[in-house]
Design a protein around this motif. Structure first.
Motif, PDB file in Angstrom:
ATOM      1  N   GLY A 120       0.484  -1.212  -0.087  1.00 11.49           N
ATOM      2  CA  GLY A 120       0.014   0.031  -0.406  1.00 11.49           C
ATOM      3  C   GLY A 120       0.816   1.312  -0.355  1.00 11.49           C
ATOM      4  N   ASN A 329      -3.723  -2.155  -2.360  1.00 14.13           N
ATOM      5  CA  ASN A 329      -3.454  -1.323  -0.769  1.00 14.13           C
ATOM      6  C   ASN A 329      -3.706  -2.289   0.463  1.00 14.13           C
ATOM      7  OD1 ASN A 329      -4.100   0.419  -2.636  1.00 14.13           O
ATOM      8  ND2 ASN A 329      -5.988   0.538  -2.626  1.00 14.13           N
ATOM      9  N   ASP A 330      -4.130  -1.399   1.264  1.00 10.40           N
ATOM     10  CA  ASP A 330      -3.918  -1.655   3.106  1.00 10.40           C
ATOM     11  C   ASP A 330      -4.933  -2.850   3.087  1.00 10.40           C
ATOM     12  OD1 ASP A 330      -2.652   1.168   4.241  1.00 10.40           O
ATOM     13  OD2 ASP A 330      -1.075  -0.820   3.246  1.00 10.40           O
TER      14      ASP A 330
END
Length: 346
Positions: A120, A329-330
């Motif tokens: 991310g 992403n996270d």
């Protein structure tokens, strides 16, 4: 018969040619996948693929040229191949080493950037391997420069050059092991997060394949062999060294193919014969494994603000406007809240 440097160089070029043939097939598939993408090919994928191809091809050409000169240019002189390969300050040898360093740095930059994207765009996570990468550039340049100062018949395993070479390989190995662990750990977390939506009978071994391929584990293992042969002062080092470049191309082109095909974790996935990509991780169960009228959980495309919706519907809406380098992403910070019909991962 004892393995000498000329024999090792000759075997190395032969294996390099075989590996280059395999690399050409992977590279052709890589370019086909990138060219057929619905969205514009990512610059870092295309740039890495083309750069590796140019450098690896040039490396093979130089190796073939050196072999021809060693075994055919002065046949009247006894043991001329030994004399030729014992001279390290020739322009061919310097150019070969420079090309190898360049191939290594391009592949290191690729795995470093992939780790950065997969986590991310977390700068803190990537700080240590980035510092190793900068050190690798400096040592690589110093290695090529030192090679031009080596005198004929100087022991390549005992002089100052060996220190630079082993330092270069050690730093490269440390950076690749670090990035390999980061990528493998992230993929494991992703697999754990989507486990409720995958088939419970899925072969556990098959789950290891993307980890091994995408993390570049094979490259790290090859670096360990390279360091071992060099430290033991074995001429077999030249066999590994010559064939290393196309193997690097095979490893990292395979990753690019997986990303382009949507098989890579967090990039894109195929559904009903089409490839869809988004800006976050999207998972879905196979429709063929469920009755036609049953509900199937789908990890659908993200919301504009970065969230992810899981919709219990039979229709799947996909996007093709995302790039593979943006989509991871996270997921590690996500938590789920169940509601009737849908739930969100914030």
């Amino acid at each position: 018969m004892a393995l000498t440097i000329p024999k090792a160089e000759l075997i190395g070029v032969f294996l390099e040619s075989l590996a280059y043939g395999a690399y050409l097939m992977v590279f052709n598939q890589c370019m086909f996948v990138l060219r057929k993408r619905r969205s514009r090919p990512s610059d870092y994928l295309l740039g890495t693929a083309v750069s590796l191809f140019i450098l690896i091809t040039a490396h093979l050409v130089i190796d073939i040229l050196r072999n021809m000169q060693a075994f055919t240019s002065d046949e009247a002189e006894p043991n001329y191949p030994t004399t030729y390969y014992g001279t390290f300050d020739t322009w061919q040898n310097i150019l070969k080493s420079a090309l190898y360093v360049a191939v290594t740095l391009v592949s290191d930059a690729f795995i470093l950037y992939r780790s950065f994207i997969l986590w991310g765009r977390n700068y803190l996570i990537i700080t240590f391997p980035f510092l190793l990468f900068i050190a690798d550039i400096a040592i690589g340049v110093f290695w090529v420069y030192t090679l031009s100062l080596v005198t004929p018949n100087e022991n390549v395993f005992a002089d100052a050059l060996s220190v630079r070479v082993k330092t270069f390989y050690s730093i490269t190995l440390a950076m690749n092991v670090t990035c390999t662990l980061l990528i493998a750990f992230k993929i494991l977390k992703i697999q754990k997060a989507v486990a409720p939506f995958s088939k419970s009978t899925e072969d556990q071994i098959s789950r290891l394949v993307p980890i091994i391929v995408e993390s570049g584990s094979a490259y790290s293992a090859l670096l360990i062999v390279m360091i071992g042969t060099y430290t033991s002062k074995s001429p077999a080092m030249f066999i590994i060294l010559n064939s290393m470049s196309p193997i690097i191309g095979i490893v990292f082109s395979s990753v690019i193919v997986r990303v382009g095909l949507g098989l890579s974790h967090g990039d894109s996935h195929r559904f009903n014969g089409t490839t869809s990509s988004s800006r976050n991780i999207r998972w879905m169960t196979r429709a063929s494994s469920r009755p036609p009228n049953s509900e199937q959980p789908v990890y659908s495309a993200p919301f504009p603000d970065g969230g992810v919706q899981v919709s219990l519907q039979q229709s799947v809406h996909t996007h093709t406007d995302g790039f593979p380098d943006d989509v991871e992403n996270d997921i590690s910070s996500a938590h789920t809240v169940y509601k009737s019909g849908t739930f969100h991962a914030i």
